[in-house]
Write an enzyme that holds these catalytic residues in place. Structure first.
Site, PDB file in Angstrom:
ATOM      1  N   CYS A  10       8.341 -39.572  -2.794  1.00 43.65           N
ATOM      2  CA  CYS A  10       7.132 -38.757  -2.607  1.00 43.65           C
ATOM      3  C   CYS A  10       5.851 -39.590  -2.552  1.00 43.65           C
ATOM      4  O   CYS A  10       4.806 -39.080  -2.178  1.00 43.65           O
ATOM      5  CB  CYS A  10       7.041 -37.709  -3.711  1.00 43.65           C
ATOM      6  SG  CYS A  10       8.471 -36.613  -3.708  1.00 43.65           S
ATOM      7  N   HIS A  45      -0.081 -35.107  -3.394  1.00 43.77           N
ATOM      8  CA  HIS A  45       1.303 -34.775  -3.062  1.00 43.77           C
ATOM      9  C   HIS A  45       1.577 -33.360  -3.569  1.00 43.77           C
ATOM     10  O   HIS A  45       1.272 -33.030  -4.724  1.00 43.77           O
ATOM     11  CB  HIS A  45       2.234 -35.787  -3.728  1.00 43.77           C
ATOM     12  CG  HIS A  45       3.659 -35.372  -3.731  1.00 43.77           C
ATOM     13  ND1 HIS A  45       4.327 -34.975  -2.594  1.00 43.77           N
ATOM     14  CD2 HIS A  45       4.558 -35.261  -4.751  1.00 43.77           C
ATOM     15  CE1 HIS A  45       5.563 -34.649  -2.910  1.00 43.77           C
ATOM     16  NE2 HIS A  45       5.732 -34.809  -4.210  1.00 43.77           N
ATOM     17  N   ASN A  70       8.076 -28.706  -1.747  1.00 41.49           N
ATOM     18  CA  ASN A  70       7.855 -30.152  -1.813  1.00 41.49           C
ATOM     19  C   ASN A  70       8.642 -30.819  -0.677  1.00 41.49           C
ATOM     20  O   ASN A  70       9.863 -30.895  -0.729  1.00 41.49           O
ATOM     21  CB  ASN A  70       8.332 -30.642  -3.192  1.00 41.49           C
ATOM     22  CG  ASN A  70       8.183 -32.140  -3.372  1.00 41.49           C
ATOM     23  OD1 ASN A  70       7.954 -32.876  -2.421  1.00 41.49           O
ATOM     24  ND2 ASN A  70       8.335 -32.589  -4.607  1.00 41.49           N
TER      25      ASN A  70
HETATM   26  O1  UT7 Z   1       7.740 -35.092  -6.138  1.00 47.20           O
HETATM   27  C1  UT7 Z   1       7.916 -35.047  -7.497  1.00 47.20           C
HETATM   28  C2  UT7 Z   1       8.982 -34.061  -7.646  1.00 47.20           C
HETATM   29  N1  UT7 Z   1       9.161 -33.366  -8.834  1.00 47.20           N
HETATM   30  C3  UT7 Z   1       8.215 -32.708  -9.536  1.00 47.20           C
HETATM   31  O2  UT7 Z   1       7.047 -32.766  -9.321  1.00 47.20           O
HETATM   32  C4  UT7 Z   1       8.747 -31.852 -10.631  1.00 47.20           C
HETATM   33  C5  UT7 Z   1       7.817 -31.767 -11.810  1.00 47.20           C
HETATM   34  N2  UT7 Z   1       8.332 -30.734 -12.729  1.00 47.20           N
HETATM   35  C6  UT7 Z   1       8.110 -29.437 -12.503  1.00 47.20           C
HETATM   36  O3  UT7 Z   1       7.479 -29.067 -11.546  1.00 47.20           O
HETATM   37  C7  UT7 Z   1       8.642 -28.455 -13.508  1.00 47.20           C
HETATM   38  O4  UT7 Z   1       9.174 -29.162 -14.614  1.00 47.20           O
HETATM   39  C8  UT7 Z   1       9.752 -27.526 -12.931  1.00 47.20           C
HETATM   40  C9  UT7 Z   1       9.139 -26.550 -11.944  1.00 47.20           C
HETATM   41  C10 UT7 Z   1      10.828 -28.347 -12.238  1.00 47.20           C
HETATM   42  C11 UT7 Z   1      10.414 -26.719 -14.028  1.00 47.20           C
HETATM   43  O5  UT7 Z   1       9.446 -25.977 -14.737  1.00 47.20           O
HETATM   44  P1  UT7 Z   1       9.421 -25.979 -16.326  1.00 47.20           P
HETATM   45  O6  UT7 Z   1       8.334 -25.087 -16.740  1.00 47.20           O
HETATM   46  O7  UT7 Z   1       9.356 -27.427 -16.756  1.00 47.20           O
HETATM   47  O8  UT7 Z   1      10.816 -25.336 -16.674  1.00 47.20           O
HETATM   48  P2  UT7 Z   1      12.016 -25.918 -17.547  1.00 47.20           P
HETATM   49  O9  UT7 Z   1      12.722 -27.003 -16.831  1.00 47.20           O
HETATM   50  O10 UT7 Z   1      11.492 -26.207 -18.932  1.00 47.20           O
HETATM   51  O11 UT7 Z   1      12.964 -24.674 -17.651  1.00 47.20           O
HETATM   52  C12 UT7 Z   1      12.588 -23.492 -18.355  1.00 47.20           C
HETATM   53  C13 UT7 Z   1      13.679 -22.475 -18.234  1.00 47.20           C
HETATM   54  C14 UT7 Z   1      15.065 -23.015 -18.603  1.00 47.20           C
HETATM   55  O12 UT7 Z   1      15.759 -21.975 -19.241  1.00 47.20           O
HETATM   56  P3  UT7 Z   1      15.896 -21.972 -20.850  1.00 47.20           P
HETATM   57  O13 UT7 Z   1      16.609 -23.252 -21.182  1.00 47.20           O
HETATM   58  O14 UT7 Z   1      14.483 -21.942 -21.365  1.00 47.20           O
HETATM   59  O15 UT7 Z   1      16.681 -20.733 -21.104  1.00 47.20           O
HETATM   60  C15 UT7 Z   1      15.720 -23.266 -17.262  1.00 47.20           C
HETATM   61  O16 UT7 Z   1      17.109 -23.151 -17.290  1.00 47.20           O
HETATM   62  O17 UT7 Z   1      13.771 -22.031 -16.881  1.00 47.20           O
HETATM   63  C16 UT7 Z   1      15.137 -22.144 -16.445  1.00 47.20           C
HETATM   64  N3  UT7 Z   1      15.123 -22.411 -15.000  1.00 47.20           N
HETATM   65  C17 UT7 Z   1      15.066 -21.452 -14.078  1.00 47.20           C
HETATM   66  N4  UT7 Z   1      15.051 -20.110 -14.180  1.00 47.20           N
HETATM   67  C18 UT7 Z   1      14.991 -19.395 -13.042  1.00 47.20           C
HETATM   68  C19 UT7 Z   1      15.101 -23.613 -14.383  1.00 47.20           C
HETATM   69  N5  UT7 Z   1      15.052 -23.441 -13.057  1.00 47.20           N
HETATM   70  C20 UT7 Z   1      15.028 -22.107 -12.845  1.00 47.20           C
HETATM   71  C21 UT7 Z   1      14.969 -21.305 -11.692  1.00 47.20           C
HETATM   72  N6  UT7 Z   1      14.951 -19.969 -11.829  1.00 47.20           N
HETATM   73  N7  UT7 Z   1      14.917 -21.834 -10.438  1.00 47.20           N
END
Ligand code: UT7
Length: 333
Positions: free
Chosen positions: A112, A255, A285
């Site tokens: 990225c 980005h 993304n």
């Molecule tokens: O180019 C660089 C590329 N990457 C990035 O920029 C990613 C940077 N990170 C992020 O944008 C965020 O961390 C994410 C959008 C990927 C995730 O958001 P978050 O607020 O950090 O969520 P999390 O990973 O802490 O997950 C929270 C909950 C989990 O459930 P539990 O364990 O709390 O029950 C996940 O299993 O959300 C769940 N979850 C989902 N639920 C519905 C994870 N993905 C999904 C989904 N739909 N797609």
């Protein structure tokens, strides 16, 4: 030393769009979750007749048309991509499709951060006078490397390509005012697209590794924390070193990974939301493509105008990150 003029942009996005609702037929997710956590509502996915090369070429062709340049006048095509059609490089095929027969063309891999790194790299050839015109393309087709059963990653990514045409100019008209680049390979496992670990036996006692890659793996929270820590810091360093006050910026062009990251960076810099360019709602993304696609749309919409000052930052796998400060020029009158 020569200056760098930012002349024209192009972009190409696949026609097929998958909404959050449609994606929830495949994995256990919802429009509400994806929108509130990321700001994404849909992403584009390359269809059968599209691939990395066709998208990159279409974006590049548009940038050349907008610049009013004969493809044969190009000296360099730098293709930032981490998802080439050919591991030996896709840039030469783009060169052939564009008919840019005088240009050397090669790939640059930095996920990225790729477009920003490629823009800075290309500009060094122009600065020294070694080359006159360059086409910098950021393109990725991550849909081919996403695990479509992994809801934590598959909702984030999409395919696309963007291009920027730059040329050498007088030092007094220099549009690239400064840049920074950084890497931290100790955190490479936070976001990776790794070679498969399997081997094949060649003859008794000697085996070789099988070619092929694992799907994208990401520690989302670690990457999020890294982005909201390093991106404001690198932008602040850049502004300080160039003697630029944040309020002098016309646009913040980051980005496009997550709307929450865009908002957090803007807040740290004290910039109003109205100066933050964002289109990730429609495309997700697209990795190396996000910055040039966003720039193209902003130029086309008349938001970015000649003379505007833009602070840009790319960040992602590597981990890698960087920033550049540039003044948009538009095609030579
Ligand atoms: O180019 C660089 C590329 N990457 C990035 O920029 C990613 C940077 N990170 C992020 O944008 C965020 O961390 C994410 C959008 C990927 C995730 O958001 P978050 O607020 O950090 O969520 P999390 O990973 O802490 O997950 C929270 C909950 C989990 O459930 P539990 O364990 O709390 O029950 C996940 O299993 O959300 C769940 N979850 C989902 N639920 C519905 C994870 N993905 C999904 C989904 N739909 N797609």
């Amino acid at each position: 030393m020569q200056g760098i003029r930012f002349c024209a942009t192009g972009a190409a996005l696949p026609h097929t769009s998958i909404s959050n609702e449609a994606l929830s037929q495949r994995v256990d997710t919802s429009d509400e979750w994806i929108r509130s956590r990321t700001g994404i509502t849909a992403r584009r996915i390359a269809a059968e007749q599209e691939n990395l090369t066709t998208l990159a070429s279409a974006a590049g062709r548009l940038a050349l048309e907008r610049a009013g340049w004969d493809p044969k006048s190009l000296d360099l095509i730098l293709l930032a991509t981490s998802s080439p059609d050919d591991l030996f490089g896709s840039a030469p095929r783009v060169q052939a499709q564009l008919g840019a027969s005088s240009a050397v063309a090669f790939d640059l891999t930095a996920a990225c951060s790729g477009f920003l790194f490629a823009l800075i790299t290309a500009s060094q050839y122009l600065r020294t006078g070694a080359m006159g015109r360059a086409l910098v393309i950021g393109a990725d087709q991550l849909s081919r490397w996403v695990d479509w059963n992994d809801r934590s990653t598959c909702v984030l990514f999409g395919d696309g390509a963007g291009a920027v045409a730059i040329e050498a100019c007088g030092a007094d008209q220099d549009g690239l005012l400064g840049f920074r680049m950084a890497s931290d390979g100790r955190k490479a496992d936070c976001l990776s697209l790794r070679q498969v670990a399997s081997r094949q036996e060649l003859i008794p006692g000697i085996s070789s590794q099988l070619g092929g890659f694992e799907p994208i793996a990401m520690n989302g929270q670690e990457v999020y924390k890294f982005a909201v820590r390093e991106v404001p810091a690198v932008l602040q360093e850049l502004l300080k070193s160039t003697g630029t006050k944040p309020e002098a910026l016309d646009w913040l062009l980051l980005h496009q990974a997550n709307q929450r990251i865009l908002n957090a960076v803007a807040e740290r810099l004290g910039l109003p939301e109205a100066k933050v360019l964002s289109n990730l709602a429609h495309y997700g993304n697209t990795s190396a493509a996000t910055i040039p696609v966003m720039l193209h749309e902003a130029v086309q919409a008349g938001l970015v105008k000649p003379g505007h000052l833009i602070a840009s930052s790319g960040f992602g796998a590597g981990l890698s990150w960087g920033a550049a400060l540039w003044r948009w020029s538009g095609p030579t009158p």
